[in-house]
Scaffold this motif. Structure first.
Motif, mmCIF file in Angstrom:
data_model
loop_
_atom_site.group_PDB
_atom_site.id
_atom_site.type_symbol
_atom_site.label_atom_id
_atom_site.label_comp_id
_atom_site.label_asym_id
_atom_site.label_seq_id
_atom_site.Cartn_x
_atom_site.Cartn_y
_atom_site.Cartn_z
ATOM 1 N N LYS A 169 14.359 87.474 -25.924
ATOM 2 C CA LYS A 169 14.473 87.587 -27.245
ATOM 3 C C LYS A 169 13.444 86.550 -28.102
ATOM 4 O O LYS A 169 13.817 86.384 -29.339
ATOM 5 C CB LYS A 169 16.101 87.315 -27.525
ATOM 6 N N ALA A 170 12.507 86.134 -27.525
ATOM 7 C CA ALA A 170 11.775 85.150 -28.027
ATOM 8 C C ALA A 170 10.889 85.574 -29.472
ATOM 9 O O ALA A 170 10.565 86.870 -28.860
ATOM 10 C CB ALA A 170 10.934 84.554 -27.031
ATOM 11 N N THR A 171 10.809 84.843 -30.080
ATOM 12 C CA THR A 171 9.409 85.101 -31.065
ATOM 13 C C THR A 171 8.247 84.672 -30.530
ATOM 14 O O THR A 171 7.913 83.363 -30.305
ATOM 15 C CB THR A 171 9.726 84.402 -32.542
ATOM 16 N N VAL A 172 7.159 85.685 -30.613
ATOM 17 C CA VAL A 172 5.784 85.471 -29.835
ATOM 18 C C VAL A 172 4.922 86.058 -30.696
ATOM 19 O O VAL A 172 4.796 86.876 -31.372
ATOM 20 C CB VAL A 172 5.868 86.368 -28.508
ATOM 21 N N GLU A 173 3.918 84.904 -31.134
ATOM 22 C CA GLU A 173 2.902 84.993 -31.940
ATOM 23 C C GLU A 173 1.763 84.667 -31.224
ATOM 24 O O GLU A 173 1.595 83.999 -30.324
ATOM 25 C CB GLU A 173 3.117 84.047 -33.126
ATOM 26 N N ILE A 174 0.343 84.961 -31.691
ATOM 27 C CA ILE A 174 -0.739 84.752 -31.264
ATOM 28 C C ILE A 174 -1.448 83.798 -32.484
ATOM 29 O O ILE A 174 -1.387 84.273 -33.434
ATOM 30 C CB ILE A 174 -1.642 85.738 -30.896
ATOM 31 N N ASP A 201 -11.184 79.215 -33.225
ATOM 32 C CA ASP A 201 -12.549 79.433 -32.896
ATOM 33 C C ASP A 201 -13.004 79.145 -31.322
ATOM 34 O O ASP A 201 -13.720 79.691 -30.743
ATOM 35 C CB ASP A 201 -13.336 78.184 -33.694
ATOM 36 N N ASP A 202 -11.829 78.478 -30.791
ATOM 37 C CA ASP A 202 -12.245 78.258 -29.204
ATOM 38 C C ASP A 202 -11.291 79.366 -28.314
ATOM 39 O O ASP A 202 -11.723 80.392 -28.139
ATOM 40 C CB ASP A 202 -11.865 76.969 -28.784
ATOM 41 N N ASN A 203 -10.053 79.019 -28.088
ATOM 42 C CA ASN A 203 -9.389 79.905 -27.321
ATOM 43 C C ASN A 203 -8.192 80.154 -28.018
ATOM 44 O O ASN A 203 -7.558 79.531 -28.820
ATOM 45 C CB ASN A 203 -8.536 79.105 -25.998
ATOM 46 N N ASN A 204 -7.879 81.451 -27.901
ATOM 47 C CA ASN A 204 -6.410 81.905 -28.562
ATOM 48 C C ASN A 204 -4.988 81.507 -27.845
ATOM 49 O O ASN A 204 -5.128 81.287 -26.775
ATOM 50 C CB ASN A 204 -6.413 83.533 -28.914
ATOM 51 N N ILE A 205 -4.276 81.152 -28.833
ATOM 52 C CA ILE A 205 -2.927 80.510 -28.300
ATOM 53 C C ILE A 205 -1.684 81.152 -28.434
ATOM 54 O O ILE A 205 -1.624 81.929 -29.550
ATOM 55 C CB ILE A 205 -2.847 79.028 -28.826
ATOM 56 N N ILE A 206 -0.795 81.346 -27.581
ATOM 57 C CA ILE A 206 0.190 82.024 -27.544
ATOM 58 C C ILE A 206 1.518 81.247 -28.045
ATOM 59 O O ILE A 206 1.793 80.415 -27.410
ATOM 60 C CB ILE A 206 0.597 82.849 -26.658
ATOM 61 N N LEU A 207 2.151 81.310 -29.038
ATOM 62 C CA LEU A 207 3.177 80.633 -29.375
ATOM 63 C C LEU A 207 4.481 81.236 -29.162
ATOM 64 O O LEU A 207 4.615 82.670 -29.450
ATOM 65 C CB LEU A 207 3.297 80.484 -30.940
ATOM 66 N N VAL A 208 5.547 80.556 -28.328
ATOM 67 C CA VAL A 208 6.630 81.031 -28.040
ATOM 68 C C VAL A 208 7.778 80.404 -28.823
ATOM 69 O O VAL A 208 7.995 79.304 -28.568
ATOM 70 C CB VAL A 208 6.909 81.095 -26.487
ATOM 71 N N ASN A 209 8.249 80.833 -29.885
ATOM 72 C CA ASN A 209 9.404 80.331 -30.616
ATOM 73 C C ASN A 209 8.713 78.984 -31.322
ATOM 74 O O ASN A 209 9.222 77.924 -31.387
ATOM 75 C CB ASN A 209 10.547 79.840 -29.957
ATOM 76 N N THR A 254 -0.139 76.297 -21.201
ATOM 77 C CA THR A 254 -0.731 75.057 -21.699
ATOM 78 C C THR A 254 -0.077 73.793 -21.202
ATOM 79 O O THR A 254 0.843 74.469 -20.292
ATOM 80 C CB THR A 254 -0.427 74.989 -23.366
ATOM 81 N N LEU A 255 -0.546 72.721 -21.247
ATOM 82 C CA LEU A 255 0.608 71.605 -20.754
ATOM 83 C C LEU A 255 1.899 71.664 -21.148
ATOM 84 O O LEU A 255 2.870 71.506 -20.496
ATOM 85 C CB LEU A 255 -0.222 70.269 -20.893
ATOM 86 N N ARG A 256 2.113 71.997 -22.515
ATOM 87 C CA ARG A 256 3.528 72.057 -22.901
ATOM 88 C C ARG A 256 4.302 73.160 -22.031
ATOM 89 O O ARG A 256 5.516 73.104 -21.802
ATOM 90 C CB ARG A 256 3.574 72.211 -24.493
ATOM 91 N N GLY A 257 3.448 74.162 -21.867
ATOM 92 C CA GLY A 257 4.316 75.457 -21.204
ATOM 93 C C GLY A 257 4.489 74.945 -19.672
ATOM 94 O O GLY A 257 5.590 75.147 -18.991
ATOM 95 N N ALA A 258 3.692 74.241 -19.128
ATOM 96 C CA ALA A 258 3.896 73.624 -17.528
ATOM 97 C C ALA A 258 4.901 72.613 -17.571
ATOM 98 O O ALA A 258 5.525 72.444 -16.618
ATOM 99 C CB ALA A 258 2.359 73.046 -17.253
#
Length: 160
Positions: free
Chosen positions: A33-38, A42-50, A65-69
Motif C-alpha cells: 500500500k505504499a505511495t511510490v513516486e519517481i 539530471d543524473d539518476n532518477n530516484i524512486i520515493l517510497v512513502n 539507495t543507502l537509505r534503502g539498504a
C-alpha cells in the motif's frame, strides 16, 4: 552538490509491477500500500517510497539507495571492507581489493552490491562489481567495485 529535481510523479501500477519484478531481493522496500513516486533528476532518477528515496535507476537497472539498504537485512550481494577503507568510501572512492575482508561468494561480475564496514556491518556505498566475490577476497591489488552512490553524496543528502 545538490540533486536538481526536474520532474516528480506517481508510478503507474503496471510500471510498479515491472520494478518489483526487477529488484528481486530489494522488493521488500516497496510495501503493497505504499505511495511510490519517481523523481527525475539530471543524473539518476530516484524512486520515493512513502516520501523516502529508497531506490534509484542506474542505467537500466533499479538499485537500492543507502537509505534503502539501511532498512533491510543485507545477507546477499554484500562486500565487507576493513575500517581503513571507510574514509575513502565516504569520499566516493571505488572499492579496492586490498581493503576487502569478505564478500558474498555468489557475486558475479556486473552485479549490484552493497558495501558494508567490518565492525558495524552498516552500508557505506552501493556499487557495481567488477569481479566475482571470491576474486575480491583473493586479490591483493586492483579495483573490485565501482562506487555509484556513497554516504555523504547528493542522493544521501536528498531531502524531499
Amino acid at each position: 552538490m545538490t540533486v536538481k529535481i526536474r520532474k516528480r510523479y506517481h508510478i503507474k501500477k503496471k510500471k510498479l509491477r515491472e520494478i518489483r519484478g526487477q529488484i528481486g531481493d530489494y522488493s521488500s522496500l516497496i510495501p503493497e500500500k505504499a505511495t511510490v513516486e519517481i523523481i527525475e533528476t539530471d543524473d539518476n532518477n530516484i524512486i520515493l517510497v512513502n516520501g523516502e528515496p529508497l531506490l534509484m535507476f542506474i542505467d537500466d537497472r533499479v538499485v537500492p539507495t543507502l537509505r534503502g539498504a539501511l532498512k533491510m537485512e543485507i545477507d546477499r550481494g554484500y562486500v565487507v571492507v576493513d575500517m581503513g577503507a571507510v574514509r575513502f568510501l565516504a569520499n566516493g572512492a571505488d572499492v579496492m581489493s586490498p581493503g576487502i575482508v569478505d564478500a558474498d561468494p555468489e557475486i558475479s561480475e556486473n552485479d549490484t552490491v552493497v558495501v558494508v564496514d567490518e565492525r558495524n556491518r552498516r552500508p557505506l556505498a552501493v556499487g557495481i562489481s567488477l569481479i566475482s566475490g571470491p576474486e575480491m577476497v583473493e586479490r591483493d591489488s586492483g579495483k573490485a567495485v565501482k562506487t555509484i552512490h556513497h554516504i555523504g553524496d547528493a542522493i544521501w543528502e536528498l531531502e524531499v
